[in-house]
Design an enzyme around this catalytic site. Structure first.
Site, mmCIF file in Angstrom:
data_model
loop_
_atom_site.group_PDB
_atom_site.id
_atom_site.type_symbol
_atom_site.label_atom_id
_atom_site.label_comp_id
_atom_site.label_asym_id
_atom_site.label_seq_id
_atom_site.Cartn_x
_atom_site.Cartn_y
_atom_site.Cartn_z
ATOM 1 N N ASP A 161 -23.431 -24.512 -62.582
ATOM 2 C CA ASP A 161 -23.045 -25.580 -63.506
ATOM 3 C C ASP A 161 -24.174 -26.583 -63.571
ATOM 4 O OD1 ASP A 161 -21.408 -26.816 -65.298
ATOM 5 O OD2 ASP A 161 -19.797 -27.243 -63.917
ATOM 6 N N HIS A 162 -23.850 -27.796 -63.951
ATOM 7 C CA HIS A 162 -24.904 -28.803 -64.148
ATOM 8 C C HIS A 162 -25.999 -28.704 -63.095
ATOM 9 C CE1 HIS A 162 -21.529 -31.513 -65.951
ATOM 10 N NE2 HIS A 162 -21.590 -30.317 -66.505
ATOM 11 N N TYR A 222 -27.992 -29.333 -68.315
ATOM 12 C CA TYR A 222 -28.093 -27.959 -68.812
ATOM 13 C C TYR A 222 -29.528 -27.502 -69.062
ATOM 14 C CZ TYR A 222 -23.068 -27.742 -69.015
ATOM 15 O OH TYR A 222 -21.744 -27.701 -68.651
ATOM 16 N N HIS A 271 -9.912 -26.136 -68.185
ATOM 17 C CA HIS A 271 -10.943 -26.835 -67.407
ATOM 18 C C HIS A 271 -10.343 -28.120 -66.848
ATOM 19 C CE1 HIS A 271 -14.604 -29.138 -66.568
ATOM 20 N NE2 HIS A 271 -15.234 -27.975 -66.553
ATOM 21 N N CYS A 329 -13.514 -25.493 -61.519
ATOM 22 C CA CYS A 329 -14.783 -26.208 -61.572
ATOM 23 C C CYS A 329 -14.880 -27.077 -60.321
ATOM 24 C CB CYS A 329 -14.855 -27.050 -62.846
ATOM 25 S SG CYS A 329 -16.347 -28.054 -62.921
ATOM 26 N N HIS A 366 -16.842 -22.448 -62.286
ATOM 27 C CA HIS A 366 -18.047 -23.270 -62.416
ATOM 28 C C HIS A 366 -18.327 -23.746 -60.997
ATOM 29 C CE1 HIS A 366 -16.986 -24.841 -66.762
ATOM 30 N NE2 HIS A 366 -17.171 -23.539 -66.726
HETATM 31 C C1 DNO Z 1 -19.385 -30.311 -69.170
HETATM 32 C C2 DNO Z 1 -18.381 -29.245 -69.228
HETATM 33 C C3 DNO Z 1 -17.189 -29.600 -70.085
HETATM 34 C C4 DNO Z 1 -16.358 -28.362 -70.338
HETATM 35 C C5 DNO Z 1 -15.129 -28.615 -71.171
HETATM 36 C C6 DNO Z 1 -14.308 -27.360 -71.301
HETATM 37 O O1 DNO Z 1 -20.485 -30.056 -68.809
HETATM 38 O O2 DNO Z 1 -18.013 -28.813 -67.981
HETATM 39 O O3 DNO Z 1 -17.617 -30.139 -71.282
HETATM 40 O O4 DNO Z 1 -17.143 -27.413 -70.971
HETATM 41 O O5 DNO Z 1 -14.365 -29.597 -70.636
HETATM 42 O O6 DNO Z 1 -13.496 -27.445 -72.417
#
Ligand code: DNO
Length: 353
Positions: free
Chosen positions: A313-314, A327, A203, A241, A268
């Site tokens: 994602d978020h 989330y 990530h 991401c 993501h």
């Molecule tokens: C936050 C996430 C990160 C991700 C980690 C992967 O929302 O995108 O915490 O899960 O960095 O190890």
């Protein structure tokens, strides 16, 4: 969709299953401290709970890497051994995707977890001047009130209690050393990844630059290509991401996707809105709400033959939901539908050419 497990998540598997087009979850053993072995029994239990809901496990996010591996300290081999056993147990349980990160001390960093937007929704936000004012040891306290009673990934209270010591350990670690320690780790785990066909997907660092003077390396195309080439194995891959790489406006997201062809194992996809170069906030997924061209991002994934899981994602916090910041169910469900819509359109359009 990401799911933190029934003990931690405000969202249920049943709710996730009812989001049209979502067939799997990305999950983890959330209370497992970094560095510990995951037993087969614990993995089986997690798997049967997910399967019983009609979903499947699409991958793990995350198997966290112990700080001693990142700093390259003497005890790293013991933690690498544990990591290998965890991978072996995951492989035996037919799980083939692992997301992890190599960020020193802090996982992602934000200055606000609930910045209010005009429409009354709230979002996570980053303002460089605010971050510059924060003493790292006080970071946790400064955002704890906005966590809605949840435990946020990377911000576990036990880890935050040790922040000062952790900073000490990184005193002599620069980017070159961090790259070297990542290489050592990857070389050690590639045999087990090959044996069980486990795709490791690093990530990016979020934001994609150094914070609090700590080194950060997974930040741009150049560094990612370096990382891939230093251990040139398809199992050494990337979580793309958009919201993390996109924090640095010099990163051309569709171009990065095209140049990582075949090595992106997990995506993501989310959007950000920039108020200035040093202030951004998270946005709804759709292009018009933020600064990214989401169509171009999805198209680059499609064109490069991406076949791994994509997750929204978020999300914003909307409709009075109370959940882990980023989330909640509602806005991520809207995000999933939007991404599915883009994908369907791209796919159909491709057929007619
Ligand atoms: C936050 C996430 C990160 C991700 C980690 C992967 O929302 O995108 O915490 O899960 O960095 O190890």
């Amino acid at each position: 969709m990401r799911w933190y497990g029934s003990k931690f998540d405000t969202v249920t598997l049943k709710q996730i299953r009812q989001v049209a087009g979502v067939t799997g979850v990305i999950t983890t053993l959330y209370d497992m401290p970094a560095g510990e072995k995951w037993t087969r029994e614990a993995i089986q239990q997690m798997k049967s709970e997910v399967n019983a809901s009609g979903l499947h496990i699409s991958g793990i996010e995350s198997v966290n890497v112990h700080e001693d591996i990142k700093t390259g300290s003497r005890s790293r081999d013991k933690y690498i051994e544990n990591y290998i056993e965890t991978l072996e147990n995951l492989g035996k349980e037919d799980i083939h995707l692992v997301c992890y990160n190599f960020m020193p001390v802090f996982d992602w960093t934000r200055s606000e977890l609930a910045r209010m937007r005009d429409d009354g929704s709230t979002v996570l936000a980053y303002n460089q001047a605010d971050i510059d004012k924060i003493v790292p040891e006080e970071m946790f306290a400064s955002i704890a009130d906005d966590m809605n009673g949840t435990v946020m990934p990377g911000w576990e209270p036990e880890r935050m209690a040790k922040v000062k010591e952790l900073f000490e350990e990184y005193k002599d670690i620069d980017e070159e050393k961090l790259f070297g320690n990542l290489k050592y780790f990857l070389k050690a785990i590639m045999p087990v990844c090959n044996k069980y066909d486990i795709k490791m997907a690093i990530h990016p660092d979020d934001p994609a630059w150094s914070v609090f003077g700590l080194p950060r390396i997974i930040i741009n195309k150049k560094n990612i290509l370096r990382m891939m080439n230093m251990v040139n194995d398809v199992h050494n891959g990337v979580t793309f991401c958009s919201g993390s790489y996109g924090t640095n406006r010099e990163n051309d997201l569709p171009d990065m996707i095209r140049s990582l062809k075949g090595r992106i194992h997990f995506a993501h996809v989310r959007n950000l809105r920039f108020n200035s170069d040093s202030d951004f906030e998270e946005a709804a997924h759709l292009s018009s709400d933020g600064s990214f061209d989401m169509y171009e991002i999805m198209k680059a994934l499609y064109d490069t033959g991406f076949s791994g899981p994509i997750r929204p994602d978020h999300g914003r916090m909307i409709w009075d939901e109370s959940a882990m910041p980023g989330y909640g169910l509602y806005d991520r469900a809207l995000g999933a539908s939007y991404l599915n819509g883009l994908w369907e359109a791209i796919k159909k359009n491709n057929k007619t050419i």
